[in-house]
Design a protein around this motif. Structure first.
Motif, mmCIF file in Angstrom:
data_model
loop_
_atom_site.group_PDB
_atom_site.id
_atom_site.type_symbol
_atom_site.label_atom_id
_atom_site.label_comp_id
_atom_site.label_asym_id
_atom_site.label_seq_id
_atom_site.Cartn_x
_atom_site.Cartn_y
_atom_site.Cartn_z
ATOM 1 N N VAL A 153 0.826 -1.197 0.000
ATOM 2 C CA VAL A 153 0.000 0.000 0.000
ATOM 3 C C VAL A 153 0.866 1.255 0.000
ATOM 4 C CG1 VAL A 153 -0.153 0.208 2.507
ATOM 5 C CG2 VAL A 153 -2.071 0.975 1.080
ATOM 6 N N ASP A 154 0.323 2.313 -0.571
ATOM 7 C CA ASP A 154 0.987 3.611 -0.548
ATOM 8 C C ASP A 154 0.767 4.227 0.840
ATOM 9 O OD1 ASP A 154 2.023 6.107 -0.942
ATOM 10 O OD2 ASP A 154 0.964 6.507 -2.809
ATOM 11 N N LYS A 155 1.811 4.187 1.667
ATOM 12 C CA LYS A 155 1.666 4.606 3.064
ATOM 13 C C LYS A 155 1.363 6.096 3.183
ATOM 14 C CE LYS A 155 4.644 0.961 4.872
ATOM 15 N NZ LYS A 155 5.851 0.644 5.647
ATOM 16 N N LYS A 156 1.892 6.879 2.275
ATOM 17 C CA LYS A 156 1.634 8.313 2.339
ATOM 18 C C LYS A 156 0.148 8.605 2.100
ATOM 19 C CE LYS A 156 3.025 12.695 0.257
ATOM 20 N NZ LYS A 156 3.869 13.353 -0.772
ATOM 21 N N MET A 157 -0.408 8.010 1.076
ATOM 22 C CA MET A 157 -1.829 8.212 0.784
ATOM 23 C C MET A 157 -2.705 7.662 1.898
ATOM 24 S SD MET A 157 -2.067 9.773 -2.170
ATOM 25 C CE MET A 157 -3.761 9.458 -2.561
ATOM 26 N N LEU A 158 -2.332 6.504 2.431
ATOM 27 C CA LEU A 158 -3.120 5.914 3.512
ATOM 28 C C LEU A 158 -3.044 6.769 4.771
ATOM 29 C CD1 LEU A 158 -4.830 3.558 4.504
ATOM 30 C CD2 LEU A 158 -2.717 2.350 5.091
#
Length: 675
Positions: A418-423
């Motif tokens: 998963v894209d941690k920044k977006m999450l």
């Protein structure tokens, strides 16, 4: 009656009539000549039709057979009536399809088309109707045993017709407009149903429909509402419904996109009818077996079509038999791939709202698992799904809680994808929304507390980073390299640097130099030997082994393809039975697996909290066991000192043998290279 006993006439007496005189021959002749006459006219001539040519052809054949020439004079030989009756009985018997199709001649088809074209030059639909009627007339004595030709080739019965006759049909279709072909297809379907209702054979119309569908697969797609009305009209007659579906399904033999549209618009609504549903499922399986590549069908499915398929397959409320549902679920991944399209990174944002709105806490487990996996796929593939989720969060708190809980429980596998920044940004937005909802005086909606707790847990996991092993190793290497570089830079020369002096003092530098010289010499000899011998060996191998390797590769490829095709039914059966076994176990005790998982995590928590105490206890037990071994087992010849001496002696012997073996190999290699 009078007194005398005789009958008397009552009433007035009529006047006596004049006695009739007989007519003479002359009077009769004049009377006949003066009568009106009816003149005999010639019989009315029949209008010319497309069958005149065949009638004339048959008359000629009869004349040739019946006329026997004797001394230049032809005499007609009359055949007995019994033989005619026998021939009529023979002709009335049903023929096989192969024999009947073999009698269809290209010249006859071309003649029919030419006559229709000359008689009706501005009516192209009449040309094709005459051809279809002629084909059906030729095959009218062939009985139909199956409306869908199960276990037959995909192009049956058209494959039985000769290529030359097929060319005549296709050439005649090319002369007609698309609108005419659409009307003709619908006409042939209706005529096929009416002929079947009378108990007559319809092979001719089926041949024509199949040829038309192969030539223009898009033709059946234009009149779907009319075909739906036909299916509704004949829904109590399964054979007619199957005939309609078979005719329309021929569009998918040549083009996957058209076959999928037929299945979605006509066959999927018919899955509720038990007599028709097996054919609909089998058609979808055959469709994907005919077309291995699904890329040509991209863009043929809409969002509505896909979610109708999803609801039918995973919603237990739909009226579909269990085995048919499992067979459809086996084909579902390909349907999903087609629905997502060629570029899922830009299309999944449109699927996310429908997935999220269906993922309610009360959803059935199978459907919930499919929805959650699709939602995670949307978040991993299409980054704009996060913004869509933020917009839907307030109105879909329970569904968002289910998705957040799924991400939290599978964090170990999702954290790397998963894209941690977006999450992180999405979770912070959710936290702000949760605080605003909690500060309001109105009643808190369902799912708010659960979402707030899971958001805090996920934010905590995002803030915790794993141990940076890579950074640590890189830092150590960088520091050591920096120290060595600084030492060499500050020294007058490399030989007088502390690093080189340290390596030289302990003999490491001499060993490295000797090893480098040996490696260099070895590689030079190996490279020289390879340059001389590898081309010769390669040519010899190609000459001797090349044909066998090529044949073996071809045979193995054929075997693999055969094995894959042959084992497909068994693999599908195994998958279906495995799913049934899992569902059977789940039906015996639905709460068993959840309880087992709960007990497992309870035990894991107990072990995790008491691991330090267990470690100390294990060390204590290990010390006691070691002391007991020293006192009772490791005595005499098995003392630690004797074991150490024996081990060192064994290692020295192995080392000597290894050195001797390496020296022998070196001598042999030297002799080989010298020769």
């Amino acid at each position: 009656m009078s007194a005398t006993g005789q009958w008397e006439v009552v009433g007035k007496a009529k006047k006596d009539k004049a006695p009739s005189r007989p007519m003479t021959k002359t009077q009769i002749k004049q009377f006949v000549e003066n009568m009106p006459r009816i003149e005999d006219n010639d019989p009315v001539k029949e209008s010319h039709s497309m069958f005149d040519a065949f009638i004339a052809k048959e008359k000629k054949a009869d004349d040739r057979g019946n006329n026997v020439k004797t001394n230049g004079v032809s005499k007609k030989v009359t055949q007995p009536k019994k033989k005619k009756v026998e021939t009529e009985k023979k002709e009335s018997k049903p023929k096989s399809l192969d024999e009947a199709i073999a009698k269809i001649d290209k010249a006859d088809l071309q003649l029919i088309f030419n006559q229709s074209h000359e008689s009706f030059p501005e009516n192209p639909d009449v040309w094709l109707k005459d051809l279809a009627s002629f084909l059906n007339l030729k095959l009218e004595r062939v009985h139909e045993n199956d409306a869908v030709f199960k276990d037959k080739p995909k192009d049956f019965p058209l494959c039985k017709l000769s290529k030359s006759c097929q060319e005549v049909l296709i050439s005649s279709m090319k002369k007609c407009s698309e609108q005419t072909l659409e009307h003709l297809f619908y006409h042939c379907v209706q005529t096929m149903l009416s002929e079947a209702q009378k108990g007559l054979a319809t092979y001719g119309y089926r041949l024509f429909l199949q040829s038309l569908a192969f030539h223009k697969p898009d033709i059946p797609l234009s009149k779907f509402p009319q075909y739906l009305d036909l299916l509704k009209t004949h829904h109590n007659r399964p054979v007619r419904c199957l005939s309609i579906l078979w005719a329309l399904g021929q569009a998918g033999v040549k083009r996957l996109r058209c076959g999928l549209r037929v299945w979605l618009d006509l066959m999927m609504p018919a899955l509720g009818y038990r007599s028709i549903a097996p054919y609909c499922v089998e058609y979808l399986e055959n469709l994907f077996s005919w077309h291995k590549e699904v890329r040509p069908a991209f863009g043929s499915m809409t969002l509505r079509d896909y979610f109708q398929v999803l609801d039918i397959l995973f919603n237990p409320g739909t009226n579909i038999q269990g085995d048919l549902r499992k067979r459809l679920q086996a084909q579902y991944p390909k349907v999903k791939t087609i629905a997502f399209g060629e570029n899922p990174a830009k299309s999944l944002r449109n699927f996310f709202p429908s997935f999220l709105s269906r993922a309610s806490p009360s959803c059935v487990p199978q459907l919930k698992h499919e929805l959650l996996s699709n939602l995670v796929t949307c978040l991993l593939t299409d980054k704009l799904s996060f913004s869509t989720w933020c917009q839907m969060y307030t109105k879909h708190l329970p569904q968002s809680g289910v998705l957040l809980e799924h991400i939290n429980s599978n964090w170990d596998t999702l954290c790397k994808k998963v894209d941690k920044k977006m999450l992180r940004e999405t979770l912070r937005s959710f936290s702000v929304t949760n605080d605003e909802i909690a500060s309001q005086s109105r009643s808190i909606p369902d799912g708010h507390e659960h979402c707030a707790v899971v958001c805090r847990e996920l934010l905590l996991k995002l803030s915790q980073s794993p141990f940076p092993w890579f950074s640590l190793i890189f830092s150590i290497v960088l520091v050591i390299g920096g120290i060595v570089g600084y030492d060499i830079y500050t020294s007058p020369s490399i030989e007088r640097s502390r690093t080189v002096m340290f390596l030289n003092k302990y003999g490491i530098l001499a060993v490295l130099e000797q090893a480098w010289r040996k490696i260099q010499m070895f590689f030079s000899k190996v490279i020289g030997w390879l340059r001389e011998n590898v081309p010769l060996m390669y040519a010899t191998v190609c000459e001797k082994v090349g044909p066998y390797v090529t044949q073996a590769w071809r045979k193995s490829s054929e075997f693999v393809l055969w094995a894959v095709d042959s084992s497909r039914p068994y693999r599908q059966y195994a998958v279906a039975k495995t799913v049934q076994a899992v569902e059977w176990l789940h039906s015996l005790n639905p709460d068993f697996w959840s309880q087992l998982g709960g007990y497992f995590w309870l035990c894991w928590g107990f072990v995790k909290t008491n691991s330090l105490w267990l470690w100390k206890y294990i060390l204590h037990i290990a010390g006691i066991a070691y002391s007991w071994l020293l006192q009772n087992v490791l005595v005499g010849k098995f003392t630690p000192e004797n074991i150490q001496q024996t081990t060192s002696w064994s290692l020295s012997v192995v080392q000597n043998y290894t050195v001797s073996f390496v020296g022998w190999c070196g001598n042999v290699f030297t002799q080989v290279t010298a020769n």
